[in-house]
Design a protein around this motif. Structure first.
Motif, PDB file in Angstrom:
ATOM      1  N   SER A  35       0.828  -1.206   0.000  1.00 31.20           N
ATOM      2  CA  SER A  35       0.000   0.000   0.000  1.00 31.20           C
ATOM      3  C   SER A  35       0.862   1.256   0.000  1.00 31.20           C
ATOM      4  N   LEU A  36       1.875   1.229   0.795  1.00 27.80           N
ATOM      5  CA  LEU A  36       2.763   2.393   0.846  1.00 27.80           C
ATOM      6  C   LEU A  36       3.403   2.639  -0.508  1.00 27.80           C
ATOM      7  N   ARG A  37       3.780   1.563  -1.142  1.00 32.00           N
ATOM      8  CA  ARG A  37       4.398   1.710  -2.465  1.00 32.00           C
ATOM      9  C   ARG A  37       3.455   2.397  -3.434  1.00 32.00           C
ATOM     10  N   VAL A  38       2.222   1.901  -3.431  1.00 35.03           N
ATOM     11  CA  VAL A  38       1.222   2.500  -4.334  1.00 35.03           C
ATOM     12  C   VAL A  38       1.048   3.972  -4.004  1.00 35.03           C
ATOM     13  N   GLN A  39       0.935   4.236  -2.751  1.00 36.60           N
ATOM     14  CA  GLN A  39       0.733   5.612  -2.321  1.00 36.60           C
ATOM     15  C   GLN A  39       1.874   6.501  -2.802  1.00 36.60           C
ATOM     16  N   VAL A  40       3.068   5.999  -2.595  1.00 35.76           N
ATOM     17  CA  VAL A  40       4.225   6.798  -2.974  1.00 35.76           C
ATOM     18  C   VAL A  40       4.252   7.013  -4.478  1.00 35.76           C
ATOM     19  N   ASP A  41       3.948   5.975  -5.211  1.00 34.69           N
ATOM     20  CA  ASP A  41       3.985   6.117  -6.668  1.00 34.69           C
ATOM     21  C   ASP A  41       2.975   7.143  -7.157  1.00 34.69           C
ATOM     22  N   VAL A  42       1.773   7.016  -6.650  1.00 36.38           N
ATOM     23  CA  VAL A  42       0.735   7.942  -7.111  1.00 36.38           C
ATOM     24  C   VAL A  42       1.076   9.360  -6.716  1.00 36.38           C
ATOM     25  N   MET A  43       1.470   9.516  -5.505  1.00 34.22           N
ATOM     26  CA  MET A  43       1.768  10.870  -5.039  1.00 34.22           C
ATOM     27  C   MET A  43       2.944  11.452  -5.804  1.00 34.22           C
ATOM     28  N   ARG A  44       3.880  10.590  -6.089  1.00 34.65           N
ATOM     29  CA  ARG A  44       5.040  11.088  -6.812  1.00 34.65           C
ATOM     30  C   ARG A  44       4.653  11.527  -8.212  1.00 34.65           C
ATOM     31  N   SER A  45       3.824  10.719  -8.847  1.00 40.01           N
ATOM     32  CA  SER A  45       3.427  11.097 -10.198  1.00 40.01           C
ATOM     33  C   SER A  45       2.595  12.374 -10.187  1.00 40.01           C
ATOM     34  N   VAL A  46       1.714  12.475  -9.223  1.00 40.20           N
ATOM     35  CA  VAL A  46       0.929  13.708  -9.138  1.00 40.20           C
ATOM     36  C   VAL A  46       1.835  14.899  -8.893  1.00 40.20           C
ATOM     37  N   ALA A  47       2.735  14.724  -7.978  1.00 42.39           N
ATOM     38  CA  ALA A  47       3.628  15.836  -7.664  1.00 42.39           C
ATOM     39  C   ALA A  47       4.486  16.204  -8.864  1.00 42.39           C
ATOM     40  N   SER A  48       4.980  15.202  -9.525  1.00 40.06           N
ATOM     41  CA  SER A  48       5.821  15.505 -10.678  1.00 40.06           C
ATOM     42  C   SER A  48       4.994  16.160 -11.773  1.00 40.06           C
ATOM     43  N   ALA A  49       3.782  15.694 -11.927  1.00 40.40           N
ATOM     44  CA  ALA A  49       2.923  16.324 -12.925  1.00 40.40           C
ATOM     45  C   ALA A  49       2.651  17.772 -12.566  1.00 40.40           C
ATOM     46  N   CYS A  50       2.372  17.964 -11.312  1.00 43.32           N
ATOM     47  CA  CYS A  50       2.087  19.335 -10.888  1.00 43.32           C
ATOM     48  C   CYS A  50       3.280  20.226 -11.098  1.00 43.32           C
ATOM     49  N   PHE A  51       4.422  19.693 -10.810  1.00 43.56           N
ATOM     50  CA  PHE A  51       5.594  20.542 -10.847  1.00 43.56           C
ATOM     51  C   PHE A  51       6.261  20.564 -12.208  1.00 43.56           C
ATOM     52  N   SER A  52       5.804  19.711 -13.065  1.00 42.21           N
ATOM     53  CA  SER A  52       6.394  19.754 -14.391  1.00 42.21           C
ATOM     54  C   SER A  52       5.877  20.957 -15.158  1.00 42.21           C
TER      55      SER A  52
END
Lengths: 188, 538
Positions: A169-186
């Motif tokens: 679960s943590l892995r999934v969470q981290v992946d999603v959050m990371r992608s969202v964050a990267s998308a936001c910051f891209s």
């Protein structure tokens, strides 16, 4: 991650729901508050994605709903979920178990001390190393119990199972959050 | 009378062949000398040692001492009894230690008498000095005495039968060991000339405790097996049997001897392979019924190994009652050996034996629990990166802890990062997120978004009603927004959708365009215009 895609989507959906339901529109939230809200909503989304099948998820939700400040948030996020009564019961059980576990821990620590004294006194190196390794294992199990939500009340077998699930679960969470964050910051 | 009772036990052992009346008579005679015997063991011990050590065949000397004493003290009823025993036992096979003593003794009496003198000097201290020489090696526990008393009630039967009760305490085990040690060298002498077993004897007299006796037993067993294979004699078999029985006990009591015995057993296997066919060995082997069963089941060649493993690995066969009691007493010695034994099986068992004070169900449950834990640890090994090479619970747990902590820290960091996003972009974020949902759904199903995204969107909605249910409130605000954003910009980013797995890449492309489109305050108005646009288009 193909096998986790459904989980990701589920988490994401719930997270967004939670974020929306939170008082996100209030722009005057401090950054820390926002971070806390984000994290909380993410955690709750993760936990609710399990639908109460795992102990850590239930414990996480119950812990979150225990605090008064977060309670309404949790309620908002969970919405008309029926998890709350189950949450309450787990809390009570957790309390009773905590008391017994404390006593057990104290007893066990005494035993350990006694055994270690015996071992160290009477045994050659190899027995000492085994006792040391046992001590290490026990210590680390304790640490793991503090890490996993609701882990203090689990026995070793359950603990390892819950750890497995929690890690995914943590892995999934981290992946999603990371992608969202990267998308936001891209964008910027 | 401690020693008196011990003597009784000795006598009973020697009377295995049915000279019970003599035994009883002798026991009574022993009792007379019992008072004097109490001091003799102590005194004999030091005297024994130098003699034993000094003599090249110390055991022979001891044995010979019996015979000469017997011969030379015919007046002594005890000796008479012994003589009779020797005579009788000299011919027939014997399972008992005493018998074993007797028979080789009789043989040895013919072999050698040079040591008689020395022995006579010492044995002259007591007419009953014969036994105390054995008994001197025995621990004088009260428990042992009780056992001796109990055994004195046994009549005849094999030594194995007498030793059958599971509650044999360590003292008894020690006694058996000591006695069996006597056997071994005696056997050696009986068959071949004097081999130098002085070392064995030395061990025997010096150490009643486990380790050295294990070695001695090993040697004895080796020689015994050798000779048994050579002779293929029933008596030697019985001796070997009793040796092995004692070895079993040794195995139970001493893990180091376990290893030695197992290795010796392996060596002995080849030699005792000739004995396998007899089958007499397994029959009398059962110290415990379980062991008997196993020995019967297993081939004779396995029995030495089994004997060695028996004491340690009884529990594995499911009969834990006996083993737990034995192991309980032997765990103290076993602890050190258990760590030395590398095979994880033995160590595993010894760990279990340590807690084996509980009943069967407990140890069983614990074993099951351990297996479960190890099974799950394997799963964790696959999950946690970098754990494949790691073995051992402690290190694995450490890795797991580190990994979980790192994941949690990442979540915190990312949430903080997201929190720093300009709140003005919240709607964008939500839109992006919502779009991501659609994308993630559309990605695997439809590789490329057609310009009719709106058309495609509704099927998506329909196909996943569950998501729609949850998604609608989320995307209620953003559905149009998304359609608007996606529609016009679909073609340039179609390429991005050809990589459905790389959601983030597609995302970024899309998001980039979208955000560029909607960045700024014109978002609401744009959305409105877009909505109108869409409506017009439709």
């Amino acid at each position: 991650m193909c096998p986790h895609t459904s989980l990701k989507q589920q988490f994401l959906k719930k997270w967004i729901m939670g974020l929306q339901r939170c008082s996100f529109s209030k722009k005057n939230m401090s950054i820390l508050e926002r971070k806390k809200t984000i994290k909380l909503s993410a955690d709750i989304a993760m936990a609710s994605a399990r639908n109460g099948t795992t102990r850590w998820s239930r414990a996480l939700i119950s812990n979150a709903s225990k605090d008064g400040s977060d309670n309404r948030l949790v309620q908002q996020i969970l919405g008309p979920d029926s998890n709350t009564p189950a949450v309450a019961t787990t809390t009570n059980k957790a309390r009773t178990r905590r008391a017994s576990v404390c006593k057990k821990i104290v007893k066990r620590s005494h035993q350990i001390r006694r055994r270690r004294r015996k071992c160290v006194a009477a045994a050659p190196v190899k027995a000492v190393t085994s006792s040391i390794s046992k001590h290490l294992v026990r210590k680390r199990t304790q640490v793991l119990k503090t890490l996993i939500p609701g882990g203090e009340f689990m026995d070793e077998i359950c603990l390892i199972e819950e750890t497995l699930d929690y890690i995914t679960s943590l892995r999934v969470q981290v992946d999603v959050m990371r992608s969202v964050a990267s998308a936001c910051f891209s964008q910027s | 009378m401690d020693v008196g009772e011990k003597d009784k036990y000795e006598l009973e052992k020697r009377n295995d062949n049915g000279i019970n009346y003599q035994g009883s008579g002798m026991s009574s005679a022993w009792q007379f000398g019992g008072g004097s015997l109490t001091s003799t063991p102590v005194s004999l011990v030091p005297s024994d040692n130098p003699l034993v050590i000094g003599s090249a065949s110390g055991s022979a000397s001891i044995v010979d001492s019996f015979c000469p004493n017997l011969w030379e003290h015919p007046a002594n009823s005890q000796n008479l009894g012994f003589c009779d025993i020797n005579v009788q036992n000299g011919v027939s096979s014997s399972n008992a230690i005493g018998i074993a003593k007797g028979s080789p003794a009789s043989m040895r009496s013919s072999i050698d008498r040079p040591f008689d003198m020395g022995w006579n000097a010492t044995s002259s201290m007591l007419p009953a000095g014969i036994l105390p020489q054995n008994l001197s090696q025995l621990p004088a526990d009260s428990a042992f005495i009780e056992r001796a008393a109990k055994f004195s009630s046994y009549n005849g039967g094999s030594f194995s039968d007498m030793v059958n009760p599971f509650g044999i305490p360590e003292s008894m085990a020690v006694y058996n060991r000591g006695v069996s040690l006597m056997q071994g060298p005696q056997d050696v002498f009986a068959i071949s000339g004097m081999k130098s077993v002085s070392g064995v004897e030395y061990h025997k007299t010096k150490l009643i405790a486990t380790e050295a006796s294990g070695d001695a037993c090993l040697q004895a067993e080796n020689r015994a097996t050798q000779e048994s294979s050579l002779k293929n004699d029933r008596r030697s078999e019985s001796l070997v049997r009793s040796n092995e029985e004692a070895n079993q006990r040794n195995g139970g009591s001493c893990n180091e001897s376990n290893e030695a015995e197992s290795s010796g057993g392996v060596g002995g296997q080849d030699e005792s392979s000739a004995m396998d066919g007899t089958g007499g060995e397994p029959s009398a082997k059962g110290v415990s019924s379980k062991k008997r069963k196993r020995s019967i089941q297993g081939a004779g060649s396995q029995s030495p190994v089994e004997a060695a493993e028996d004491g340690a690995e009884n529990q594995q066969n499911g009969d834990r009652n006996q083993s737990t009691t034995m192991n309980k007493t032997t765990t103290k010695h076993g602890k050190q050996g258990s760590q030395a034994s590398d095979p994880p099986k033995e160590e595993y068992i010894h760990v279990r034996a340590r807690r084996g004070q509980a009943t069967n169900s407990h140890s069983l449950a614990e074993r099951v629990r351990r297996e479960k834990i190890s099974e799950r640890m394997k799963f964790l090994q696959d999950l946690v990166p970098g754990c494949s090479k790691v073995t051992g619970k402690a290190v694995m747990l450490d890795e797991i802890i580190n990994y979980v902590q790192s994941l949690q820290r990442q979540v915190e960091f990312l949430s903080m990062k997201l929190a720093t996003v300009n709140p003005r972009l919240d709607c964008n974020i939500e839109g992006l997120l919502a779009k991501d949902i659609i994308q993630s759904r559309a990605g695997p199903s439809t590789l490329g978004f057609s310009p009719d995204l709106s058309v495609g969107y509704s099927p998506l909605h329909l196909s996943q009603p569950g998501l729609v249910h949850g998604g609608l409130p989320v995307m209620g605000n953003n559905a149009d927004f998304m359609r608007r954003t996606l529609g016009p910009h679909l073609t340039p980013v179609t390429g991005g959708f050809k990589e459905p797995n790389q959601l983030s890449n597609a995302w970024e492309d899309e998001l980039h365009n979208v955000v560029q489109m909607n960045y700024g305050t014109a978002a609401p108005s744009d959305s409105q215009e877009a909505l109108n646009h869409q409506a017009i288009r439709k």
